[in-house]
Scaffold this motif. Structure first.
Motif, PDB file in Angstrom:
ATOM      1  N   PHE A 298       0.846  -1.190   0.000  1.00  0.00           N
ATOM      2  CA  PHE A 298       0.000   0.000   0.000  1.00  0.00           C
ATOM      3  C   PHE A 298       0.876   1.232   0.000  1.00  0.00           C
ATOM      4  N   LYS A 299       0.379   2.272  -0.649  1.00  0.00           N
ATOM      5  CA  LYS A 299       1.222   3.465  -0.767  1.00  0.00           C
ATOM      6  C   LYS A 299       1.405   4.152   0.575  1.00  0.00           C
ATOM      7  N   GLU A 300       0.404   4.053   1.421  1.00  0.00           N
ATOM      8  CA  GLU A 300       0.545   4.676   2.742  1.00  0.00           C
ATOM      9  C   GLU A 300       0.530   3.625   3.829  1.00  0.00           C
ATOM     10  N   GLU A 301       1.468   3.776   4.717  1.00  0.00           N
ATOM     11  CA  GLU A 301       1.680   2.832   5.807  1.00  0.00           C
ATOM     12  C   GLU A 301       0.398   2.533   6.597  1.00  0.00           C
ATOM     13  N   GLN A 302      -0.413   3.589   6.844  1.00  0.00           N
ATOM     14  CA  GLN A 302      -1.580   3.397   7.719  1.00  0.00           C
ATOM     15  C   GLN A 302      -2.640   2.490   7.087  1.00  0.00           C
ATOM     16  N   MET A 303      -2.542   2.267   5.788  1.00  0.00           N
ATOM     17  CA  MET A 303      -3.528   1.388   5.149  1.00  0.00           C
ATOM     18  C   MET A 303      -3.296  -0.074   5.513  1.00  0.00           C
ATOM     19  N   ASN A 304      -2.088  -0.373   5.927  1.00  0.00           N
ATOM     20  CA  ASN A 304      -1.792  -1.758   6.317  1.00  0.00           C
ATOM     21  C   ASN A 304      -2.738  -2.231   7.413  1.00  0.00           C
ATOM     22  N   ARG A 305      -2.969  -1.314   8.364  1.00  0.00           N
ATOM     23  CA  ARG A 305      -3.794  -1.728   9.498  1.00  0.00           C
ATOM     24  C   ARG A 305      -5.238  -2.015   9.062  1.00  0.00           C
ATOM     25  N   LEU A 306      -5.744  -1.161   8.186  1.00  0.00           N
ATOM     26  CA  LEU A 306      -7.102  -1.361   7.667  1.00  0.00           C
ATOM     27  C   LEU A 306      -7.181  -2.690   6.896  1.00  0.00           C
ATOM     28  N   PHE A 307      -6.185  -2.913   6.058  1.00  0.00           N
ATOM     29  CA  PHE A 307      -6.167  -4.154   5.273  1.00  0.00           C
ATOM     30  C   PHE A 307      -6.082  -5.381   6.194  1.00  0.00           C
ATOM     31  N   ASP A 308      -5.196  -5.305   7.181  1.00  0.00           N
ATOM     32  CA  ASP A 308      -5.062  -6.431   8.122  1.00  0.00           C
ATOM     33  C   ASP A 308      -6.401  -6.745   8.793  1.00  0.00           C
ATOM     34  N   GLN A 309      -7.093  -5.678   9.159  1.00  0.00           N
ATOM     35  CA  GLN A 309      -8.367  -5.857   9.846  1.00  0.00           C
ATOM     36  C   GLN A 309      -9.413  -6.490   8.916  1.00  0.00           C
ATOM     37  N   LEU A 310      -9.465  -5.995   7.688  1.00  0.00           N
ATOM     38  CA  LEU A 310     -10.419  -6.573   6.728  1.00  0.00           C
ATOM     39  C   LEU A 310     -10.077  -8.033   6.421  1.00  0.00           C
ATOM     40  N   CYS A 311      -8.805  -8.343   6.412  1.00  0.00           N
ATOM     41  CA  CYS A 311      -8.401  -9.739   6.178  1.00  0.00           C
ATOM     42  C   CYS A 311      -8.914 -10.631   7.310  1.00  0.00           C
ATOM     43  N   VAL A 312      -8.769 -10.154   8.544  1.00  0.00           N
ATOM     44  CA  VAL A 312      -9.269 -10.932   9.684  1.00  0.00           C
ATOM     45  C   VAL A 312     -10.775 -11.153   9.539  1.00  0.00           C
ATOM     46  N   GLU A 313     -11.489 -10.072   9.230  1.00  0.00           N
ATOM     47  CA  GLU A 313     -12.954 -10.170   9.104  1.00  0.00           C
ATOM     48  C   GLU A 313     -13.387 -11.124   7.993  1.00  0.00           C
ATOM     49  N   ASN A 314     -12.583 -11.201   6.960  1.00  0.00           N
ATOM     50  CA  ASN A 314     -12.965 -12.021   5.810  1.00  0.00           C
ATOM     51  C   ASN A 314     -12.217 -13.355   5.733  1.00  0.00           C
ATOM     52  N   GLN A 315     -11.557 -13.718   6.824  1.00  0.00           N
ATOM     53  CA  GLN A 315     -10.844 -14.995   6.908  1.00  0.00           C
ATOM     54  C   GLN A 315      -9.803 -15.163   5.812  1.00  0.00           C
ATOM     55  N   ILE A 316      -9.101 -14.059   5.520  1.00  0.00           N
ATOM     56  CA  ILE A 316      -7.981 -14.107   4.574  1.00  0.00           C
ATOM     57  C   ILE A 316      -6.711 -14.228   5.402  1.00  0.00           C
ATOM     58  N   VAL A 317      -5.974 -15.308   5.208  1.00  0.00           N
ATOM     59  CA  VAL A 317      -4.815 -15.556   6.079  1.00  0.00           C
ATOM     60  C   VAL A 317      -3.528 -15.818   5.290  1.00  0.00           C
ATOM     61  N   ASN A 318      -2.407 -15.685   5.999  1.00  0.00           N
ATOM     62  CA  ASN A 318      -1.079 -15.962   5.435  1.00  0.00           C
ATOM     63  C   ASN A 318      -0.786 -15.122   4.195  1.00  0.00           C
ATOM     64  N   ILE A 319      -0.943 -13.834   4.337  1.00  0.00           N
ATOM     65  CA  ILE A 319      -0.803 -12.941   3.191  1.00  0.00           C
ATOM     66  C   ILE A 319       0.282 -11.888   3.404  1.00  0.00           C
ATOM     67  N   LYS A 320       0.967 -11.957   4.529  1.00  0.00           N
ATOM     68  CA  LYS A 320       2.088 -11.024   4.794  1.00  0.00           C
ATOM     69  C   LYS A 320       3.235 -11.317   3.831  1.00  0.00           C
ATOM     70  N   GLY A 321       3.950 -10.259   3.403  1.00  0.00           N
ATOM     71  CA  GLY A 321       5.125 -10.461   2.565  1.00  0.00           C
ATOM     72  C   GLY A 321       6.227 -11.166   3.339  1.00  0.00           C
ATOM     73  N   HIS A 322       7.197 -11.680   2.634  1.00  0.00           N
ATOM     74  CA  HIS A 322       8.338 -12.317   3.291  1.00  0.00           C
ATOM     75  C   HIS A 322       9.066 -11.292   4.151  1.00  0.00           C
TER      76      HIS A 322
END
Ligand code: PLP
Length: 355
Positions: A298-322
């Motif tokens: 994401f272009k802005e750091e603060q979007m990571n937190r929003l994305f992480d939260q949406l991933c939790v809500e939608n059961q999207i897992v193991n998506i962090k970069g190396h």
């Protein structure tokens, strides 16, 4: 298990039917009344599994009857970083450096001879694939990594050379059609597109072996493993069995050509959304993007937190970069469904309305 969208880079998702059959075999392996975990690796039942897996691994790549042998050995792909130079290095080998795994392969080869790095993308943090690679000099072999799991880049053309061509295909073997028959040695850790962790597949053209004068420790000697029909010592019985189940599944899907169509669709969908949205970008050069590992940030750091939260809500897992790259990485191996990719693109679209 079904509702979780698992984008793990490895050990990767496997088809549900593979899990079910493998689970059943732990309790009662093919009606023997015994667990697959407790049968001899030299029993006729397991030898049949191993032989079918070796045969199918070649047939699915169109490499049967062409002078190749398949081995299922322990040690992971990292072991082959060492086993390859032990068997093929006489004096000098050429390596293409396209990321972490290539670099590790180079380090190990340097223990046994001279390594010439003939092309590298290190100058731009491994975000692209060097083009028009041609090795005309006399070298014992040329080594490259067809898909860079961590950086999300992939070879679409192979290096040109008269020397034996060796390829680490750990993260894209069986995902696409490729010039398999122009490769002389292919190796891959099983835990991405072949099966479960703990075994690797080595496919080698027999005629390239036996040329080095080096004394090769038996466990590292491909010819020794070939002579013993891939049973020099105790095989990883269960992992070989999951590989067979997964290869059978692939065959049922229509083989590599058919799964490639699905993989193309999944990658195209995700990249399209990444390109469309201005707050997210892919990290690899467009023409070299991997269809197996999609790296983005994401272009802005603060979007990571929003994305992480949406991933939790939608059961999207193991998506962090190396850990060496950061950002995010969605691995789209064969068993990952189009529905899972859609769940991810839906989340990305949702973010548009929230920022
Ligand atoms: C995962 C990976 C490896 C390392 O595999 P191990 O089985 O853990 O040794 C090597 N090369 C590539 C391209 C990989 O993706």
């Amino acid at each position: 298990m079904k509702d979780i969208h698992n984008f793990c880079a490895g050990p990767s998702l496997l088809p549900q039917t593979v899990y079910e059959q493998a689970a059943h075999a732990i309790l009662n392996f093919e009606n023997t009344g015994m667990s697959i975990l407790s049968i001899s690796h030299r029993s006729k039942e397991f030898v049949a599994v191993l032989e079918e897996a070796r045969q199918l691994s070649l047939a699915l790549l169109g490499l049967d009857q062409k002078g190749y042998v398949a081995l299922f050995l322990q040690g992971g792909a990292s072991m082959e970083f060492l086993r390859v130079p032990y068997n093929l290095m006489q004096q000098k080998a050429a390596y293409v450096n396209t990321g972490t795994w290539s670099s590790k392969a180079i380090e190990q080869a340097q223990l046994l001879g001279e390594v010439q790095v003939v092309a590298s993308s290190e100058d731009r943090n491994f975000s692209y694939i060097p083009k028009n690679i041609r090795v005309e000099e006399a070298v014992d072999y040329v080594h490259f990594t067809s898909n860079n799991t961590i950086y999300g880049t992939q070879f679409y053309d192979i290096p040109q050379t008269k020397a034996p061509l060796v390829c680490d295909m750990s993260s894209d073997i069986y995902s696409r059609e490729f010039a398999y028959d122009q490769l002389d040695l292919i190796y891959a850790g099983a835990q991405k597109n072949i099966g479960s962790a703990g075994v690797s597949l080595i496919i080698v053209k027999e005629e390239i072996l036996g040329k080095t004068k080096r004394v090769i420790p038996q466990l590292l000697d491909y010819q020794e493993h070939i002579a013993k029909d891939s049973l020099y010592h105790t095989a990883n019985v269960f992992a070989v069995y999951t590989c067979l189940l997964n290869l059978r599944w692939l065959k049922q899907q229509g083989g590599v050509a058919a799964i490639e169509q699905v993989n193309n669709k999944k990658a195209a969908l995700l990249y399209q959304v990444i390109d469309e949205l201005d707050f997210v970008s892919g990290t690899a050069a467009k023409e070299d993007r991997s269809k197996m590992n999609v790296a983005f940030r994401f272009k802005e750091e603060q979007m990571n937190r929003l994305f992480d939260q949406l991933c939790v809500e939608n059961q999207i897992v193991n998506i962090k970069g190396h850990r060496s790259v950061g950002g995010y990485r969605a691995s789209l191996y064969n068993a990952v469904s189009l529905e899972s990719v859609e769940a991810l693109t839906t989340v990305l679209h949702q973010m548009k309305t929230l920022v």
